[in-house]
Design a protein around this motif. Structure first.
Motif, mmCIF file in Angstrom:
data_model
loop_
_atom_site.group_PDB
_atom_site.id
_atom_site.type_symbol
_atom_site.label_atom_id
_atom_site.label_comp_id
_atom_site.label_asym_id
_atom_site.label_seq_id
_atom_site.Cartn_x
_atom_site.Cartn_y
_atom_site.Cartn_z
ATOM 1 N N GLY A 195 15.932 60.265 40.348
ATOM 2 C CA GLY A 195 15.203 60.377 39.096
ATOM 3 C C GLY A 195 13.699 60.372 39.277
ATOM 4 O O GLY A 195 12.955 60.629 38.340
ATOM 5 N N PRO A 238 15.739 65.508 33.890
ATOM 6 C CA PRO A 238 17.175 65.272 34.081
ATOM 7 C C PRO A 238 17.830 66.328 34.971
ATOM 8 O O PRO A 238 17.334 67.451 35.099
ATOM 9 C CB PRO A 238 17.739 65.355 32.656
ATOM 10 C CG PRO A 238 16.579 65.125 31.760
ATOM 11 C CD PRO A 238 15.374 65.636 32.483
ATOM 12 N N GLU A 289 21.841 58.484 35.279
ATOM 13 C CA GLU A 289 21.035 59.180 34.278
ATOM 14 C C GLU A 289 21.422 58.815 32.846
ATOM 15 O O GLU A 289 20.581 58.822 31.954
ATOM 16 C CB GLU A 289 21.160 60.689 34.487
ATOM 17 C CG GLU A 289 20.311 61.509 33.560
ATOM 18 C CD GLU A 289 20.372 62.980 33.908
ATOM 19 O OE1 GLU A 289 19.337 63.529 34.300
ATOM 20 O OE2 GLU A 289 21.468 63.570 33.780
ATOM 21 N N THR A 290 22.669 58.465 32.631
ATOM 22 C CA THR A 290 23.127 58.183 31.267
ATOM 23 C C THR A 290 22.568 56.873 30.724
ATOM 24 O O THR A 290 22.620 56.650 29.512
ATOM 25 C CB THR A 290 24.666 58.151 31.180
ATOM 26 O OG1 THR A 290 25.156 57.094 32.012
ATOM 27 C CG2 THR A 290 25.271 59.482 31.612
ATOM 28 N N SER A 341 19.370 55.639 31.937
ATOM 29 C CA SER A 341 17.991 55.587 32.395
ATOM 30 C C SER A 341 17.049 55.294 31.232
ATOM 31 O O SER A 341 17.227 55.800 30.127
ATOM 32 C CB SER A 341 17.621 56.920 33.050
ATOM 33 O OG SER A 341 16.350 56.852 33.613
#
Length: 112
Positions: A77, A48, A11-12, A14
């Motif tokens: 995601g 998120p 996620e960091t 994306s």
């Protein structure tokens, strides 16, 4: 047959929706889907993990907690729901997905 692709990534790092729309890799993926005649019959990008809520029921009690269901760097995601010929084709499509080269794409058949 229908398959769900669970799109997993860190996620960091994306990409934003605008970056995805402009990315030639995504455009090539769309062309490949058209060439195969595979159809995306549903799907969505997910918010998120900070926005997630996890629900469990234990001994008749509903337990609700903020956040994801697992401690992991990779997160789900988004999902694509495909209609294609068989598992081999679903795997070939998943292998072409842009996130397969950065994170992973889990393929699961849908109960019908």
């Amino acid at each position: 047959m229908k398959y769900v692709l669970l799109i997993c990534d860190d996620e960091t790092v994306s990409q934003s929706m605008a970056e995805i729309a402009a990315d030639p890799t995504y455009q090539a993926y769309g062309v490949e889907m058209d060439r195969r005649g595979a159809r995306v019959v549903g799907g969505a990008r997910l918010r998120p993990v900070a926005d997630a809520t996890t629900v469990r029921v234990r001994d008749g009690e509903t337990l609700v907690s903020d956040g994801p269901f697992a401690e992991t760097k990779d997160f789900v995601g988004g999902i694509d729901i495909l209609e294609c010929a068989d598992l081999d084709e679903a795997i070939a499509i998943a292998a072409r997905h842009p996130y397969a080269s950065r994170g992973c794409v889990e393929v699961r058949p849908v109960w019908e």
